[in-house]
Design an enzyme around this catalytic site. Structure first.
Site, PDB file in Angstrom:
ATOM      1  N   ASP A 216       0.904  -1.135  -0.053  1.00 29.97           N
ATOM      2  CA  ASP A 216       0.057  -0.022  -0.012  1.00 29.97           C
ATOM      3  C   ASP A 216       0.798   1.185   0.204  1.00 29.97           C
ATOM      4  O   ASP A 216       1.833   1.278   0.721  1.00 29.97           O
ATOM      5  CB  ASP A 216      -0.871  -0.008   1.356  1.00 29.97           C
ATOM      6  CG  ASP A 216      -1.832   1.219   1.170  1.00 29.97           C
ATOM      7  OD1 ASP A 216      -2.740   1.174   0.291  1.00 29.97           O
ATOM      8  OD2 ASP A 216      -1.661   1.995   2.133  1.00 29.97           O
ATOM      9  N   GLU A 267      14.756 -15.253   0.197  1.00 26.68           N
ATOM     10  CA  GLU A 267      15.058 -16.196   1.284  1.00 26.68           C
ATOM     11  C   GLU A 267      14.151 -17.592   0.959  1.00 26.68           C
ATOM     12  O   GLU A 267      14.558 -18.683   1.456  1.00 26.68           O
ATOM     13  CB  GLU A 267      14.884 -15.677   2.672  1.00 26.68           C
ATOM     14  CG  GLU A 267      15.962 -14.688   2.919  1.00 26.68           C
ATOM     15  CD  GLU A 267      15.729 -14.169   4.368  1.00 26.68           C
ATOM     16  OE1 GLU A 267      14.652 -14.800   4.900  1.00 26.68           O
ATOM     17  OE2 GLU A 267      16.226 -13.040   4.761  1.00 26.68           O
TER      18      GLU A 267
END
Length: 561
Positions: A216, A267
């Site tokens: 956002d 990751e």
């Protein structure tokens, strides 16, 4: 649900790191999607109960708007706790059950994340208010001393997006910055603690199985607040600056922030994805879509465009070139929780003065729902949707658009919730009209939204004609068209390529996709003949009735094999 889930192979979820490039993503505004407990507010168990519907619709992912604890000062975008679920919507256990069920159905989940501001009920902000000037607690936010002889004037004349001053006094001579509502204090992204805490938040949800994040106000995190602060007029004059010089929007420091996010995304196997909500100049969008950054950025160009062939053509050309330049994929969208639904926009009076205000200007002038040509709006919306779904890239769909839902204009002022209306009554009508709870069953309480009559925003009587059960029984309904289009779309998304074909008519746009697919859209008010070079093609799907496959009716899109 078991039979539907059995149709999908969940192992695909782990196998394709590029799943997002041409995905159909369905935005769920949770408070208005489905209510399992009958309190009038949609919830996570309601979403889980509707997964068979999402499977049959044919979407690849769900984008879940904020579901965190919140006072709902801004529809959940005022977040009390980034690592929990609003108890009115459920629990973390409900979230886990929902994501497992989505994944079992072959549907991924993109979670909305709100990094620019917390709520004023967040534990950090409550600590900041209880702490003195210059404290570490206040450094997590943006506090500044007041101006004037007695320090009671705000630090600048900046205006909030929702109206009124962007500075709120706290009673001790200091003010805090809120670019949105006063209940949404801006976080200080120059603070290492803020950055590290959001990395923990990303890992928290990724570890629970979240596949990606919608970010956002992604262009607002970094700010230059060195004195003297510029005036509001100066900010407005440079708000689309393309050199990173604006003090509040689209600054260069964002590259460093999102590079850290990218390291965390990578990751995981497959890497988590992200899409930026960044209202910036088109030439700046690449910074957010870069593979070293968030990887994808919303393209609102078609959403802001009129239903006009040359405008659509130019937008597609520009954005296809953009995707080639960045290595990202395009994001196509017509509706979301912030704008007037496109079935209404396309039916507004011709003199509405679009001006990029996505139809809200008509409502502000006192426009009545009776002024909307619903048949025209729906016809154009269906044609535009098939055009969009034929393009290379990802398609972002907003809940209810698959029903052809119009904007709900007749909401009494006393029942409106949007802070843009509350703070600017008579100036801003707000966004509640696109957030009304969905109609599922025509004859049921709350139209099947929940087991009772309760609905947090009033549903109009005419909602019944748009209900899912009514449209599911009609092979020519908008819902049936979406289902058929999303099923066929997997065939024409073999490669992210597009080639224009000369339509021979300025109102007719025709493009080809790999695999023998052709998409033809007639933006005009009269029929147009398909180019002779495409004669003999089979019409596989159309947005409206067609008599002759070689002729594209007015305001209609046809997919050809």
């Amino acid at each position: 649900m078991t039979d539907l889930l059995a149709r999908h192979d969940a192992t695909v979820l782990a196998a394709d790191p590029d799943w997002w490039r041409q995905a159909a993503v369905y935005q769920v505004y949770p408070r208005s999607f489905a209510d399992a407990d009958g309190d009038g507010i949609g919830d996570l168990r309601g979403i889980t109960s509707r997964i068979p519907y999402l499977v049959e619709l044919g979407v690849d992912a769900v984008w879940l708007s904020p579901f965190y604890p919140s006072a709902l000062a801004d529809g959940g975008y005022d977040v009390d706790d980034y690592r929990d679920v609003d108890p009115r919507l459920g629990t973390l256990a409900d979230f886990d059950e929902m994501i497992v069920a989505l994944h079992a159905a072959g549907i991924r989940l993109i979670a909305d994340i709100v990094p620019n501001h917390s709520s004023n009920r967040h534990e950090w902000f409550r600590e900041a208010l209880a702490s003195p000037r210059g404290s570490a607690a206040r450094e997590r936010y943006i506090f500044r001393d007041g101006e004037g002889p007695d320090g009671t004037e705000p630090p600048s004349d900046w205006q909030s997006i929702f109206g009124g001053s962007a500075w709120e006094p706290v009673g001790d001579g200091q003010f805090y910055l809120h670019l949105f509502a006063p209940e949404q204090p801006d976080l200080n992204w120059a603070n290492r603690e803020v950055r590290d805490d959001f990395l923990r938040t990303i890992r928290f949800w990724a570890d629970r199985g979240v596949d990606g994040f919608r970010v956002d106000v992604a262009h607002a995190l970094a700010k230059d607040l060195t004195y003297p602060l510029r005036s509001h007029a100066e900010l407005e004059a440079t708000k689309l600056a393309t050199d990173g010089s604006h003090p509040l929007w689209d600054r260069e420091e964002l590259d460093e922030i999102y590079a850290e996010w990218r390291a965390v995304f990578d990751e995981y196997d497959p890497p988590r994805i992200a899409v930026a909500e960044a209202w910036v100049a088109p030439t700046r969008r690449h910074r957010y879509a870069a593979p070293t950054s968030l990887g994808q950025a919303f393209n609102f160009d078609l959403l802001r465009a009129d239903f006009e062939a040359s405008e659509f053509h130019e937008i597609v050309d520009r954005n296809v070139a953009f995707s080639a330049e960045t290595g990202s994929s395009n994001t196509w969208v017509f509706s979301n929780h912030d704008v007037v639904r496109h079935a209404t926009r396309y039916g507004l009076p011709a003199d509405r003065g679009h001006e990029g205000e996505v139809g809200r200007d008509w409502l502000l002038r006192g426009g009545s729902p009776d002024e909307v040509d619903r048949a025209l709006g729906l016809r154009r919306a269906r044609a535009a949707t098939l055009f969009l779904l034929g393009l290379p890239g990802s398609a972002y769909l907003y809940q209810g658009e698959e029903l052809g839902l119009p904007e709900v204009g007749e909401i009494p002022a006393s029942e409106r919730q949007d802070p843009t209306f509350v703070r600017n009554a008579g100036v801003e009508v707000g966004r509640d009209g696109c957030r009304v709870p969905l109609p599922w069953v025509a004859g049921a309480p709350s139209f099947g939204f929940g087991p009772t009559d309760a609905a947090h925003l009033p549903q109009p009587e005419w909602f019944g004609e748009y209900a899912v059960d009514v449209q599911a029984a009609d092979p020519h309904s908008t819902l049936s068209m979406y289902r058929r289009a999303l099923a066929l779309r997997h065939e024409l998304q073999a490669a992210e390529e597009l080639a224009w074909v000369d339509g021979g008519d300025p109102s007719l746009l025709v493009f080809e996709r790999p695999g023998g697919w052709t998409v033809a859209t007639n933006f005009g008010s009269t029929s147009a003949a398909l180019p002779a070079a495409l004669a003999g093609r089979e019409a596989a799907l159309a947005s409206g009735p067609i008599d002759d496959p070689a002729v594209v009716p007015a305001e209609t899109t046809v997919w050809y094999r």
